[in-house]
Design an enzyme around this catalytic site. Structure first.
Site, PDB file in Angstrom:
ATOM      1  N   LYS A 168       0.863  -1.144   0.019  1.00  0.00           N
ATOM      2  CA  LYS A 168       0.094  -0.031   0.224  1.00  0.00           C
ATOM      3  C   LYS A 168       0.947   1.215  -0.002  1.00  0.00           C
ATOM      4  CE  LYS A 168      -4.163  -2.192   0.658  1.00  0.00           C
ATOM      5  NZ  LYS A 168      -3.906  -3.699   1.119  1.00  0.00           N
TER       6      LYS A 168
HETATM    7  C1  PLP Z   1      -4.636  -4.882   0.765  1.00  0.00           C
HETATM    8  C2  PLP Z   1      -3.728  -6.239   0.639  1.00  0.00           C
HETATM    9  C3  PLP Z   1      -4.098  -6.924  -0.217  1.00  0.00           C
HETATM   10  C4  PLP Z   1      -5.192  -6.954  -1.359  1.00  0.00           C
HETATM   11  O1  PLP Z   1      -4.916  -5.977  -2.235  1.00  0.00           O
HETATM   12  P1  PLP Z   1      -6.135  -5.439  -3.098  1.00  0.00           P
HETATM   13  O2  PLP Z   1      -5.536  -4.448  -3.701  1.00  0.00           O
HETATM   14  O3  PLP Z   1      -7.109  -5.348  -2.209  1.00  0.00           O
HETATM   15  O4  PLP Z   1      -6.663  -6.494  -3.986  1.00  0.00           O
HETATM   16  C5  PLP Z   1      -3.251  -8.151  -0.149  1.00  0.00           C
HETATM   17  N1  PLP Z   1      -2.149  -8.509   0.743  1.00  0.00           N
HETATM   18  C6  PLP Z   1      -2.087  -7.332   1.455  1.00  0.00           C
HETATM   19  C7  PLP Z   1      -0.830  -7.273   2.448  1.00  0.00           C
HETATM   20  C8  PLP Z   1      -2.685  -6.286   1.741  1.00  0.00           C
HETATM   21  O5  PLP Z   1      -2.113  -5.211   2.412  1.00  0.00           O
END
Ligand code: PLP
Length: 465
Positions: free
Chosen positions: A112
């Site tokens: 993120k």
């Molecule tokens: C947010 C997240 C996901 C999922 O990603 P999306 O873009 O919501 O599909 C997978 N793994 C981790 C560690 C995350 O923080």
């Protein structure tokens, strides 16, 4: 470059407005009117660029001049300077044709950060220009919240309010959200699961009076600027492994479908991606949908990969929009069905289009644990449970060239699951070693709109707690 809503009933916006708005006023998601397509030799010429220079090339055509070139370069440089790895998104080899892309070297140890650090820089620059003050409200399954707080803490013209599901995030995730001491940071523990948090967030955006009153801005994974930032690392990995001369496939641990949709955009731009494989945990609505053609929500079952404990996968709407040949009326009708009856049947041509582009698989809790243990034994790489879901699903795909699995979080964010699988407790990086000693600050709130709006109004008016 103009942005249009997947439901066809909201005004077209430029890049800056689409970024500040988040959700479209018709409930849809903004997408570029058209995606710029690159020739193979243009892509080939990007081989060997630094992550930042590559990001500039990928992002520039989408922003329609909203930032001048020099400003965009400076924003990108600032966004990634705090990353703990010079390559930003290093590749680690797991097997002859299988690589892991480590996306967890940012300040909050999950992928993120790639999008949130950049959108933080971009929003600050836009606000400095307009002199506005905004309230950023985000719902998180665990990692978006801390990444957003990290990107906006301490800013004078932004309040950042994070809704997380009470008791359903890891302790490291919770502490990353509750220990920042800046007065503009507000962590709210909501009674309910992530889908509850996300639904209340959408309710706030659909309450136009409230939306305008607090100048609501969204940084959830539906924000187009976040998707755009994530397109970069698909190019980065592809170019490292021989694109555009050799196609590459990607397996993506998936929840809200933002990360894998960025792969779809990279492919639309001309990066030769063979397969995009959706990897889900036991909350496997997307895997079921691709297999059965029926998108049907069931309750969320908490898992050891909590950031993927999602049933209403918001960005899937963007995939449906493209798979229906960009038929906004059809998408709006499907979404009404989801609201009214908890599901819909994907129309046959759209299902065929989705199946042509995406593969899918799921990992049970035991399979996730086994994969963490196996990869640790075989390669010495410690996987977080989300990344392990990806590696397990990738290993089941028929061999057809290079596969890159996205490692979405650092194992130290989920030490209990990793220790249970390997006997080894991964340590937090030194810069956050005192996380467990810092005091926490959090407000418990019922999962209903009125209660949340009341707390948010009080907070941004500066009432202490
Ligand atoms: C947010 C997240 C996901 C999922 O990603 P999306 O873009 O919501 O599909 C997978 N793994 C981790 C560690 C995350 O923080």
């Amino acid at each position: 470059m103009r942005y249009i809503s997947t439901r066809g009933q909201a005004p077209e916006l430029g890049f800056g407005e689409a970024m500040m708005t988040g959700l479209a006023r018709d409930g849809g998601l903004y997408v570029p009117e058209s995606v710029p397509v690159l020739a193979a030799d243009e892509i080939a010429a990007w081989a060997g660029l630094s992550y930042e220079d590559l990001a500039f090339n990928v992002i520039r055509p989408f922003i329609g001049g909203f930032f001048a070139d020099a400003e965009l370069k400076a924003l990108i440089a600032r966004a990634y300077q705090g990353f703990g790895h010079a390559a930003r998104a290093p590749l680690v080899q797991l097997g002859p044709d299988h690589f892991l892309m480590e996306l967890f070297h940012g300040p909050t140890l999950a992928f993120k950060d790639f999008a949130m650090q950049l959108i933080g820089q971009m929003m600050q620059a836009a606000l400095a220009r307009s002199g506005e003050r905004i309230t950023i409200v985000g719902a998180t399954s665990g990692d978006t919240g801390s990444a957003a707080i990290e990107a906006f803490r301490g800013l004078s013209n932004v309040d950042v309010v994070i809704l997380f599901p009470h008791g359903r995030v890891s302790e490291v995730q919770r502490r990353q959200m509750t220990t920042p001491s800046e007065a503009n940071v507000h962590a709210l523990a909501v009674d309910g699961d992530f889908d509850t948090c996300q639904a209340r967030l959408k309710d706030m955006f659909n309450d136009f009076a409230f939306r305008d009153e607090v100048r609501l801005a969204g940084v959830n994974s539906i924000n187009w600027a976040r998707v755009l930032a994530q397109v970069v690392y698909y190019f980065h990995a592809g170019l490292s492994l021989g694109a555009p001369h050799r196609p590459v496939s990607f397996t993506v641990p998936t929840g809200n479908f933002g990360d894998i949709f960025a792969g779809h955009v990279a492919r639309a731009m001309g990066l030769p991606i063979d397969r995009l494989v959706i990897a889900t945990n036991q909350n496997d609505i997307l895997d079921r949908t691709l297999k059965s053609g029926e998108y049907r929500t069931m309750g969320v079952a908490p898992s050891i990969s909590p950031s993927m404990d999602i049933q209403v996968s918001s960005n899937f709407e963007r995939a449906l929009f493209d798979a229906t040949g960009r038929d906004a009326a059809a998408v709006a009708a499907l979404m009404r069905g989801l609201n009214q009856s908890g599901g819909f049947a994907v129309p046959a041509p759209a299902l065929a289009a989705l199946r042509a582009e995406y593969g899918s698989g799921r990992a049970s809790e035991a399979e996730t644990q086994d994969t963490i243990a196996r990869i640790w034994r075989e390669t010495g790489e410690l996987l977080c449970p989300h990344s392990a879901v990806g590696v397990k699903v990738a290993s089941e795909q028929p061999a057809r060239g290079m596969m890159v699995t996205l490692a979405t979080a650092h194992p130290a964010k989920f030490p209990d699951a990793v220790e249970a699988a390997t006997g080894l407790r991964p340590a937090l990086p030194a810069r956050m070693a005192d996380l467990f000693e810092r005091p926490e600050r959090v407000t418990r709130v019922a999962g209903d709109l009125a209660a949340l709006q009341k707390v948010i109004r009080a907070r941004i008016a500066g009432e202490s707690h």
